[in-house]
Scaffold this motif. Structure first.
Motif, PDB file in Angstrom:
ATOM      1  N   PHE A 162       0.494  47.175   4.306  1.00 12.64           N
ATOM      2  CA  PHE A 162       0.587  47.671   2.918  1.00 12.64           C
ATOM      3  C   PHE A 162       1.729  47.016   2.147  1.00 12.64           C
ATOM      4  CE2 PHE A 162       3.148  50.739   5.309  1.00 12.64           C
ATOM      5  CZ  PHE A 162       4.332  50.707   4.590  1.00 12.64           C
ATOM      6  N   LYS A 166       2.418  42.657  -2.810  1.00  9.99           N
ATOM      7  CA  LYS A 166       2.804  43.318  -4.061  1.00  9.99           C
ATOM      8  C   LYS A 166       4.327  43.420  -4.108  1.00  9.99           C
ATOM      9  CE  LYS A 166       2.011  47.942  -2.187  1.00  9.99           C
ATOM     10  NZ  LYS A 166       1.226  49.138  -2.257  1.00  9.99           N
ATOM     11  N   GLU A 170       7.055  48.247  -6.286  1.00  8.66           N
ATOM     12  CA  GLU A 170       5.864  49.087  -6.398  1.00  8.66           C
ATOM     13  C   GLU A 170       5.544  49.843  -5.113  1.00  8.66           C
ATOM     14  OE1 GLU A 170       2.600  46.809  -7.900  1.00  8.66           O
ATOM     15  OE2 GLU A 170       3.858  46.004  -9.501  1.00  8.66           O
ATOM     16  N   LEU A 171       6.468  49.800  -4.160  1.00  5.48           N
ATOM     17  CA  LEU A 171       6.241  50.546  -2.919  1.00  5.48           C
ATOM     18  C   LEU A 171       6.205  52.039  -3.210  1.00  5.48           C
ATOM     19  CD1 LEU A 171       8.517  48.732  -0.346  1.00  5.48           C
ATOM     20  CD2 LEU A 171       6.040  48.757  -0.439  1.00  5.48           C
ATOM     21  N   SER A 172       5.533  52.805  -2.326  1.00  5.44           N
ATOM     22  CA  SER A 172       5.422  54.248  -2.547  1.00  5.44           C
ATOM     23  C   SER A 172       6.801  54.887  -2.507  1.00  5.44           C
ATOM     24  CB  SER A 172       4.536  54.858  -1.465  1.00  5.44           C
ATOM     25  OG  SER A 172       5.203  54.781  -0.226  1.00  5.44           O
ATOM     26  N   SER A 173       6.901  56.020  -3.166  1.00  6.97           N
ATOM     27  CA  SER A 173       8.198  56.673  -3.256  1.00  6.97           C
ATOM     28  C   SER A 173       8.656  57.137  -1.878  1.00  6.97           C
ATOM     29  CB  SER A 173       8.118  57.865  -4.204  1.00  6.97           C
ATOM     30  OG  SER A 173       7.107  58.740  -3.733  1.00  6.97           O
ATOM     31  N   GLN A 174       7.678  57.331  -0.995  1.00  4.91           N
ATOM     32  CA  GLN A 174       8.034  57.794   0.335  1.00  4.91           C
ATOM     33  C   GLN A 174       8.932  56.760   1.035  1.00  4.91           C
ATOM     34  OE1 GLN A 174       4.727  58.238   2.948  1.00  4.91           O
ATOM     35  NE2 GLN A 174       5.877  59.410   4.454  1.00  4.91           N
ATOM     36  N   ILE A 175       8.543  55.500   0.917  1.00  3.83           N
ATOM     37  CA  ILE A 175       9.336  54.451   1.541  1.00  3.83           C
ATOM     38  C   ILE A 175      10.654  54.300   0.814  1.00  3.83           C
ATOM     39  CG2 ILE A 175       9.420  51.987   2.035  1.00  3.83           C
ATOM     40  CD1 ILE A 175       7.018  52.379   3.376  1.00  3.83           C
ATOM     41  N   LYS A 176      10.559  54.383  -0.525  1.00  5.88           N
ATOM     42  CA  LYS A 176      11.772  54.164  -1.306  1.00  5.88           C
ATOM     43  C   LYS A 176      12.833  55.198  -0.987  1.00  5.88           C
ATOM     44  CE  LYS A 176      10.032  51.764  -5.352  1.00  5.88           C
ATOM     45  NZ  LYS A 176       9.543  52.049  -6.697  1.00  5.88           N
ATOM     46  N   SER A 177      12.404  56.399  -0.630  1.00  4.12           N
ATOM     47  CA  SER A 177      13.399  57.439  -0.390  1.00  4.12           C
ATOM     48  C   SER A 177      14.037  57.314   0.998  1.00  4.12           C
ATOM     49  CB  SER A 177      12.744  58.811  -0.526  1.00  4.12           C
ATOM     50  OG  SER A 177      11.790  58.952   0.513  1.00  4.12           O
TER      51      SER A 177
END
Lengths: 465, 479
Positions: A162, A166, A170-177
């Protein structure tokens, strides 16, 4: 700095190469004229023919005025004597390579009595690195900082991940957190320090740094999580194998060791009663098959020939083993090997050179902030360093967004007390923080070197204020 | 071969040479002469250098690139050095300018001019200054002042330093080059001061000091040092030509106060022995017929022995008129030449010593066919590979000498003129015998002979291989 390297073998040569690049004055001492000639042809160094255990030869190499002597001759005993003599002549610091397992228990005594500043054991260091990879098979390489509280993991991005194709922002917030950060990407030998706009591609070697627990979760999300290896197949019964077996045995892993020499096998079997020791040619695919290689979790190729290691590793990979680790001394093969899909390559000389480099940088910068460790990642094209912020570090308490860092440098992680902080614009450095810096070029000696202002590039031997 | 990088390095060295032309330019301006010859040359060099040094190139540079770069740079330097002569209009033809310029940079000191004193002072200065630049080496200078060359510096310096072994004083080549030039400049200044103290005007002192430092041989006077006819000047010149033909590594040892190691140098002892022996023999030969008293004979013998063995070629007397025994001794000295890593030319004493020891070993092997024996120099073992290179070098030297002599003999002069011309240019001495002796010059030779001699000079200065590799097709191919 004036540095003498005694013994121009694999380690000595690659160390000299790196140190010359960092503008040190290198004198290489060896007994073999041909080796010296090759060294003198390829690097800007002085060569002295002589033995490390002769005072006269050491004096000729300038040991009375040297800042550092690295004894990397083939014999441990010569290295010890060499360090002792050099210290008496007036060399300020000495590093000895001691790799015979018999000396391990008396190492502390030896170091004290012979006044050696650092002992390196390439084989043991390699074994430690391999054992780390076996404990965390998802990684192609692992570096650990602050006693394991922060880890830096390299992994290859695959088609369909995943992460691929990109921009990072634009990674999901789950990863960002999660407390982790993508700190470097190696695309065909070019290293990028990614920002939010960076688009990872399949085939990139990505480096991610963060808390081990967060990294675990990340790899679960990536669908790449693999539990610690339980059954490990070793080919080759050399020193690295012995050190590795020692570590893995303690962890309770099941071991099978293939070694050609019968006496050696007997010795291994005496030392590790639980391991299965096979006396045979480990490069023979029939043998590997008959010994049920496919049922193992991990395969480690440790023979003393790079070519054999590469071929049998490819074979093991083809059999579908999830983790294959290859010892490969020659650095210039790394690119080719990677393109074949072998990700975990370990090289004793490379690991050793990194350790010594760390010491050299530390000696050069005795007054500024303390460099706790230095790891070379991406085949040596980038460095990850761990510093302690001292009172002399500039811009303490200034938010990072107001500071200009030099290009190619990333402030990746701050460890403050028990907290692990991934820096943002509002974060600021405070005294006694541990910070992990990723740099695309080498030569960072001090934390103050990362700022764009003033000192453009540290002069060799300079100590920043 | 990485031709782009080679040209790139050549370009950067050209830029340095542009800067060195500022010195003769200043001299010309001081004496109110036309600065145009130098300005034209500087413009040409600067444009060429700027274009070449802007070439983008991959950074792979190995021994072969090093040798080719050195060869190319010397050919270009010699040609570029001829331009001021050409633009000044004081020379009969362009070939003469080439000859004079190569003779200058290679510290040969052979001239085609009949009247040196008629030249403008700037041009005179440039002749002698090229000795000084070529003596220690254009590339050593470049590696000392251009930090951007540091990746290539060791290969360049290796190909340019004369002698069978690489001279490295400290681990890093740029620093080694700086130390060498430091010693060189200091000694040159000392010569200037001493010559001034001996009564020479500053201009004469400077010009001759450059010539002495490079062990060249050009002078601003037609009669060379015979013009001054002063024993003190003779002594200063002899002692310093002797010093400049010693291994510069020894001066570094002296600076580090490691005097015991200096005396250990077998090359030094051999060199001093040869000088003493030749001086005594020539003085003995000259004494009965020529001079008044032993001291007088020793003075002339010592001056010319040092002048020839250092391959300078100064004179206070026309040795072409001396007895044949003395002339023969001088010719042998031309072969032998100075010490390795000096500013002098010739085969170099170290090679002669290795040759003698290889000879002794061969004889020993005839007596004991199974004997194993290593050749040593200064207590250190000389590898068989190094011995072989020395022998090949000596063989090549003789072949080139014979070939050049053959071509020069086409002009129809006597054997001793043809042969001594070839030898004097190959070993960078300068004057030969008879017509081309100290008081004569080479203007009578044909353009072909002059070009062959110019080639010999640069071959002798770079010790054959950097020039021969330019003629080797395989070096240019991508193999």
């Amino acid at each position: 700095m004036n540095i003498i390297i005694v013994g121009c073998g694999k380690v000595g040569f690659s160390l000299a190469e790196q140190l010359v690049r960092e503008k040190h004055n290198i004198t290489i001492m060896d007994q073999n004229e041909e080796t010296l000639q090759r060294a003198g042809d390829q690097m800007d160094v002085m060569t002295v023919r002589g033995s490390g255990s002769s005072v006269q030869d050491l004096r000729q190499a300038g040991a009375d005025e040297a800042d550092l002597l690295v004894a990397a001759a083939s014999s441990d005993e010569v290295n010890m004597v060499c360090c002792l003599l050099a210290k008496n002549l007036g060399t300020r610091h000495t590093i000895a390579r001691i790799r015979n397992p018999e000396y391990i228990s008396s190492l502390a005594d030896l170091r004290r009595n012979l006044n050696i500043d650092m002992v390196i054991n390439p084989e043991n260091a390699t074994a430690v690195e391999i054992s780390r990879l076996l404990r965390f098979p998802a990684a192609a390489n692992i570096e650990s900082f602050c006693r394991g509280r922060v880890e830096l993991i390299g992994f290859r991005l695959q088609e369909g991940d995943f992460l691929a194709d990109k921009p990072l922002r634009e990674l999901s917030s789950q990863i960002k957190s999660m407390p982790l950060l993508f700190c470097a990407a190696d695309r065909d030998g070019t290293v990028f320090i990614p920002n939010g706009a960076f688009v990872p591609k399949a085939g990139d070697q990505m480096y991610v740094v963060g808390q081990p627990a967060a990294l675990d979760r990340f790899f679960v999300l990536l669908g790449r999580y693999a539990p610690t290896a339980k059954k490990v197949f070793l080919v080759g019964g050399g020193k690295v194998s012995l050190y590795l077996a020692h570590i893995l045995d303690k962890l309770g892993m099941h071991l099978k060791i293939v070694e050609r020499d019968e006496a050696r096998c007997r010795m291994i079997s005496e030392k590790f009663p639980r391991a299965i020791v096979i006396c045979a040619d480990g490069t023979d695919s029939d043998l590997l098959e008959s010994e049920n290689l496919a049922s193992y979790d991990a395969f480690v190729a440790l023979t003393d020939r790079d070519e054999d290691n590469l071929i049998i590793s490819l074979y093991a990979m083809q059999l579908g083993l999830s983790k294959v680790i290859t010892k490969c001394t020659r650095q210039n093969y790394a690119g080719i090997v990677r393109s074949l899909g072998l990700d975990s390559i370990v090289s004793p000389k490379f690991i050793t050179a990194s350790h010594i480099l760390h010491v050299v940088r530390g000696l050069q910068n005795s007054q500024g902030s303390v460099m706790n460790s230095l790891h070379r990642i991406a085949d040596g094209n980038a460095e990850a360093m761990d510093f302690t912020v001292g009172p002399s570090t500039r811009h303490l308490g200034v938010p990072l967004k107001d500071l200009q860092l030099r290009s190619g440098i990333l402030l990746a992680v701050i460890v403050r007390g028990k907290e692990i902080i991934i820096p943002e614009g509002s974060t600021c450095l405070m005294e006694n923080d541990r910070v992990i810096i990723i740099a695309r070029e080498s030569g960072i000696l001090d934390l103050n070197d990362i700022y764009e202002d003033e000192f453009p590039f540290p002069a060799p031997g300079s100590t920043a204020l | 071969m990485n031709l782009r990088l080679v040209l790139n390095v050549v370009g950067r060295v050209m830029l340095i040479e542009t800067l060195t032309l500022l010195f003769p330019l200043a001299v010309a301006l001081i004496y109110g002469e036309s600065p145009l010859p130098f300005l034209y040359t500087m413009a040409i060099l600067a444009i060429l250098g700027a274009v070449l040094s802007a070439l983008p190139a991959k950074q792979s540079f190995f021994a072969r690139e090093g040798f080719c770069t050195v060869g190319l740079i010397w050919l270009l330097t010699g040609t570029a050095g001829a331009l001021p002569f050409y633009f000044s209009g004081a020379f009969p033809s362009f070939v003469d300018c080439i000859f004079e310029s190569f003779s200058g940079f290679t510290t040969t000191g052979a001239t085609i001019l009949t009247d040196v004193e008629a030249l403008p002072r700037g041009i005179q200065f440039w002749r002698c200054f090229s000795h000084w630049l070529g003596g220690m080496g254009v590339l050593i200078l470049a590696t000392a002042v251009l930090p951007s060359l540091s990746g290539q510096s060791q290969h360049l310096a290796r190909a340019e330093t004369p002698g069978p072994f690489v001279l490295k004083l400290v681990p890093r080549q740029p620093r080694t080059s700086k130390i060498l030039y430091g010693i060189y400049c200091a000694m040159t200044l000392l010569v200037i001061v001493l010559l001034c103290a001996a009564g020479l005007p500053l201009y004469d002192a400077a010009v001759h000091a450059f010539s002495i430092a490079g062990t060249g041989g050009f002078s601003s006077k037609n009669a060379s040092f015979a013009f001054y006819a002063d024993p003190a000047v003779d002594l200063i010149v002899s002692v310093f030509t002797l010093l400049f033909s010693l291994n510069f590594g020894l001066f570094y040892l002296a600076l580090c106060r490691r005097f015991r190691e200096i005396w250990k140098s077998e090359e030094l002892r051999f060199f001093l022995l040869v000088v003493t022996l030749a001086t005594v023999l020539i003085a003995w030969d000259l004494d009965p017929v020529y001079h008044q008293g032993v001291l007088e004979s020793l003075r002339y013998a010592f001056f010319h022995v040092t002048s020839v063995i250092s391959t300078s070629g100064f004179f206070t007397e026309d040795y072409a008129l001396w007895p044949h025994f003395s002339q023969m001794v001088l010719v042998l000295l031309m072969f032998c030449g100075s010490c390795s890593n000096s500013t002098g030319g010739g085969i170099k004493c170290a090679r002669v010593l290795i040759l003698l020891r290889a000879l002794r070993r061969e004889l020993h092997r005839l007596v004991h066919p199974k004997a194993v024996e290593v050749i040593r120099l200064d207590g250190r073992v000389v590898e068989d590979r190094a011995v072989r290179t020395v022998l090949v070098f000596l063989g090549c030297y003789m072949l080139i000498l014979c070939g050049a002599g053959l071509i020069i003999s086409l002009d129809g002069y006597s054997f001793s003129i043809s042969f001594s011309s070839a030898l004097a240019s190959l070993s960078n001495v300068g004057p030969g015998l008879e017509l081309v002796g100290p008081t004569g010059n080479f203007s009578a030779l044909s353009p072909l002979s002059k070009l062959v001699m110019s080639a010999c000079m640069v071959i002798g200065r770079l010790e054959i291989f950097p020039i021969l590799i330019l003629l080797t097709p395989s070096a240019w191919r991508h193999i």
